[in-house]
Every structure is written in structure tokens, then in C-alpha cells.
Design a protein around this motif. Sequence first.
Motif, PDB file in Angstrom:
ATOM      1  N   LEU A   1       0.835  -1.266   0.073  1.00  0.00           N
ATOM      2  CA  LEU A   1       0.060   0.018  -0.169  1.00  0.00           C
ATOM      3  C   LEU A   1       0.818   1.103   0.213  1.00  0.00           C
ATOM      4  CD1 LEU A   1      -2.815  -0.933   2.381  1.00  0.00           C
ATOM      5  CD2 LEU A   1      -2.808  -0.994  -0.079  1.00  0.00           C
TER       6      LEU A   1
ATOM      7  N   THR B   1      -3.733   6.204   5.452  1.00  0.00           N
ATOM      8  CA  THR B   1      -4.624   5.218   5.526  1.00  0.00           C
ATOM      9  C   THR B   1      -4.926   4.480   6.791  1.00  0.00           C
ATOM     10  OG1 THR B   1      -3.865   4.481   3.036  1.00  0.00           O
ATOM     11  CG2 THR B   1      -4.965   2.498   4.553  1.00  0.00           C
TER      12      THR B   1
ATOM     13  N   ALA C   1       2.456   1.397  -4.141  1.00  0.00           N
ATOM     14  CA  ALA C   1       1.218   2.029  -4.595  1.00  0.00           C
ATOM     15  C   ALA C   1       2.224   3.725  -4.904  1.00  0.00           C
ATOM     16  CB  ALA C   1       0.148   2.524  -3.565  1.00  0.00           C
TER      17      ALA C   1
ATOM     18  N   GLU D   1      -6.671   4.571  -7.504  1.00  0.00           N
ATOM     19  CA  GLU D   1      -6.526   3.432  -6.493  1.00  0.00           C
ATOM     20  C   GLU D   1      -7.232   2.079  -6.349  1.00  0.00           C
ATOM     21  OE1 GLU D   1      -5.429   7.050  -3.214  1.00  0.00           O
ATOM     22  OE2 GLU D   1      -7.435   6.571  -3.431  1.00  0.00           O
TER      23      GLU D   1
ATOM     24  N   LEU E   1     -11.931   6.421  -2.365  1.00  0.00           N
ATOM     25  CA  LEU E   1     -10.981   6.106  -3.224  1.00  0.00           C
ATOM     26  C   LEU E   1     -11.168   6.465  -4.692  1.00  0.00           C
ATOM     27  CD1 LEU E   1     -10.925   2.224  -2.063  1.00  0.00           C
ATOM     28  CD2 LEU E   1      -9.124   3.668  -1.640  1.00  0.00           C
TER      29      LEU E   1
ATOM     30  N   PHE F   1      -2.055   6.962  -0.289  1.00  0.00           N
ATOM     31  CA  PHE F   1      -2.240   5.631   0.628  1.00  0.00           C
ATOM     32  C   PHE F   1      -1.175   5.846   1.769  1.00  0.00           C
ATOM     33  CE2 PHE F   1      -4.027   2.649  -2.668  1.00  0.00           C
ATOM     34  CZ  PHE F   1      -5.193   2.714  -2.235  1.00  0.00           C
TER      35      PHE F   1
ATOM     36  N   PRO G   1      -9.039   5.006   3.239  1.00  0.00           N
ATOM     37  CA  PRO G   1      -8.140   6.158   3.040  1.00  0.00           C
ATOM     38  C   PRO G   1      -8.545   7.313   3.749  1.00  0.00           C
ATOM     39  CG  PRO G   1      -9.767   5.632   1.313  1.00  0.00           C
ATOM     40  CD  PRO G   1      -9.906   4.573   2.318  1.00  0.00           C
TER      41      PRO G   1
END
Length: 145
Positions: free
Chosen positions: A40, A56, A44, A131, A127, A52, A116
Amino acid sequence: MSAAEYVTHVRPRWSDMDAFGHVNHACMVTLLEEARVPLLFDDATARGLGEFAKGTVVVKLGVDYKAPVIVDGKQLRVGITMPRLRQASFTLAYRVHNGPSASDPVAVTAWTLLAPYDVGAARPRRLVAQERDFLTEHIPEADGA
């Protein structure tokens, strides 16, 4: 990586053991975090999705122990699937093997409901499409949800 799950490995530390020689519950929760962070945050962010890593939050979590996890210097295999993807949250399911291989027995199953979070606005956020695409490309859906 297996077609059925995103796979990573974590290594328990000697300090993770409790008085019974097992990985302590709080330390297991930290190991689950260590399993999802590379995906993540690192993966990401490398794809241009740094939000993220900026925010998160864990909304809920559950951990079920099938067998004790003993610290013996070996890595633990963690398979991650995504049973649920919503507009403003997603659930990750974990299968922690008592060793580095898929043939090692599953010692722990767990799940985290993640959202998120917009730190500047101090509230959860939805999101974005990129994502959602990243999540569905990198974490197989456990039940087709």
C-alpha cells in the motif's frame, strides 16, 4: 506471487515473543501491518499513488489463531486477498503461514478494514479510480466482491 493472493514475507523478532514463547498478539498485529505496508505504501507510491502512504487508517481488525507462532529465525509467509472493496474502504484478509512456504501450516487468519484518510481535512475520503484500479490489479478479490 500466487494467482490466488498477494504474497509477502515478514520476520518475527525475538522481542516479539511473550512469556509462553509465542509471538505476542500486539506483535502479530504489527507483523500484519508490516505485510501490507510494502504493497500500500511502497508499490502504490511507485505507481504515483502516494495518498495511501499519507493517510490510510485501520477501522477494524480481527485476528484468529490456529496455532502458536514461534520465533525461530524463519520468515512467515503472508498471503493477502481483498474480500471487499467499497467506495471509501476496503478489507484485506491475511493467511499467515508458520514458515516461508505455502506448504507450511496456516497459523493465523486475520482481516483489516482500511479507509483512506485525508489528514489535512481530518476525515476519511473516497478512493479515487486509480487507487481502486491499483487495489484490484495487485490484490486478488477473495470472493469476487
